[in-house]
Design an enzyme around this catalytic site. Structure first.
Site, short mmCIF file in Angstrom:
data_model
loop_
_atom_site.label_atom_id
_atom_site.label_comp_id
_atom_site.label_asym_id
_atom_site.label_seq_id
_atom_site.Cartn_x
_atom_site.Cartn_y
_atom_site.Cartn_z
CG ASN A 15 -2.09 0.81 1.23
OD1 ASN A 15 -2.75 0.94 2.24
ND2 ASN A 15 -2.44 1.40 0.10
CG ASN A 79 -8.80 8.42 -0.40
OD1 ASN A 79 -8.23 7.62 0.33
ND2 ASN A 79 -10.00 8.92 -0.13
CB CYS A 88 -4.35 5.64 5.70
SG CYS A 88 -3.56 4.40 4.64
CG ASN A 90 -1.23 -0.74 5.29
OD1 ASN A 90 -0.82 -1.46 6.19
ND2 ASN A 90 -2.02 -1.20 4.32
CB CYS A 231 -6.91 -1.60 2.91
SG CYS A 231 -7.89 -0.38 3.83
#
Length: 293
Positions: A15, A79, A88, A90, A231
């Protein structure tokens, strides 16, 4: 007017993110500029863009400081399409790695960083194996929408779970069904999620539990980014959903296999209810400079 952006490329289990430092909040990129940076053909390429900014220098950061004055740094996450996102899992691990490696945040092994996000303050623990983030209290949220997915013949019910951002988790029947799903096309939710949602597709391991640890496979379509190799918050949501479906006796520790690697999920009690933690690697790949309009 053009701007030269000094950036770092990083990832957590595939990611990937573009990170840049803007401590004083002087370089607030537009959605179109962020989308250009994240574009894999014309820009650097990433699932998201993260600005390192001191919390005191933007309104959302002021809310984080009100929650915890120790949250000096704010993860301003967007995003790939330029839209802002609450959290988020990660990304926050990679973000802390970036702060540490650039001398912006002193953090030794076993110590905890306090980071502001749009979902609230998050604690990130450093260890020899990577980073673990406490995603906070989770909740069943969003009901059980019917999810239609390209190359999956029958619509399936999903389970809405919020871990600071919204998710819908869908169980599939086999590895073949999981591998065959076309997640380049956004899944359709009925009823639709009001703010959109990340959609995770999971298959339980066989056996599900080994040495008191649950095992699942997962793929994901992230709102605003499309299918990603991993994710973090989605892995947490997927583990929570499978534990919910498994019922009493299901473990509180999970190993989640995503296309980009392995993530760990752990549920634990806290004063304000049950929390969920996410652990995994964080890597910085290279640094560069990009000229943007």
């Amino acid at each position: 007017m053009t701007t030269t952006l000094n950036f770092t490329k990083g990832h957590g289990t595939g990611n990937d993110f573009v990170l840049y430092s803007d401590p004083d909040g002087d370089l607030d990129l537009s959605a179109s500029q962020i989308a250009f940076i994240a574009d894999r053909h014309f820009g650097v390429g990433a699932d998201g863009v993260i600005r390192a900014v001191r919390s005191r220098n933007l309104p959302a950061g002021e809310a984080a400081l009100a929650e915890d004055p120790a949250a000096e740094w704010f993860m301003d996450y967007h995003n790939a399409d330029g839209s802002p996102s609450e959290m988020c899992g990660n990304g926050i691990r990679v973000y802390v790695k970036y702060l540490v490696e650039n001398g912006l945040l002193p953090l030794g092994s076993g110590e905890t960083a306090v980071i502001g996000t749009r979902a609230g303050v998050r604690d990130v623990l450093s260890s020899a194996r990577g980073y673990q983030v406490d995603l906070g209290r989770w909740a069943l949220d969003g009901g059980e929408p019917l999810v239609s997915t390209s190359n999956v013949k029958v619509p399936r019910p999903g389970l809405g779970i919020n871990v600071g951002n919204p998710h819908v988790v869908v169980a599939l029947s086999s590895d073949d069904e999981l591998d065959g799903a076309d997640l380049a096309v956004a899944p359709e939710l009925v009823p639709p999620a009001s703010a959109g949602a990340n959609v995770e597709f999971v298959v339980p391991g066989d056996p599900l539990v080994i040495d008191a640890v649950g095992h699942i496979r997962m793929r994901v379509h992230e709102r605003g980014s499309g299918e990603t190799l991993s994710c973090g918050t989605g892995a947490a949501a997927a583990a929570l959903a499978v534990r919910h479906w498994a019922g009493a006796g299901a473990p509180s520790q999970w190993r989640v296999q995503v296309p980009g690697g392995i993530l760990g999920v752990r549920m634990f009690p806290a004063e304000d209810g049950e929390h969920v933690a996410l652990s995994g690697p964080a890597e910085l790949v290279y640094a560069g400079a990009l000229t943007i309009d």
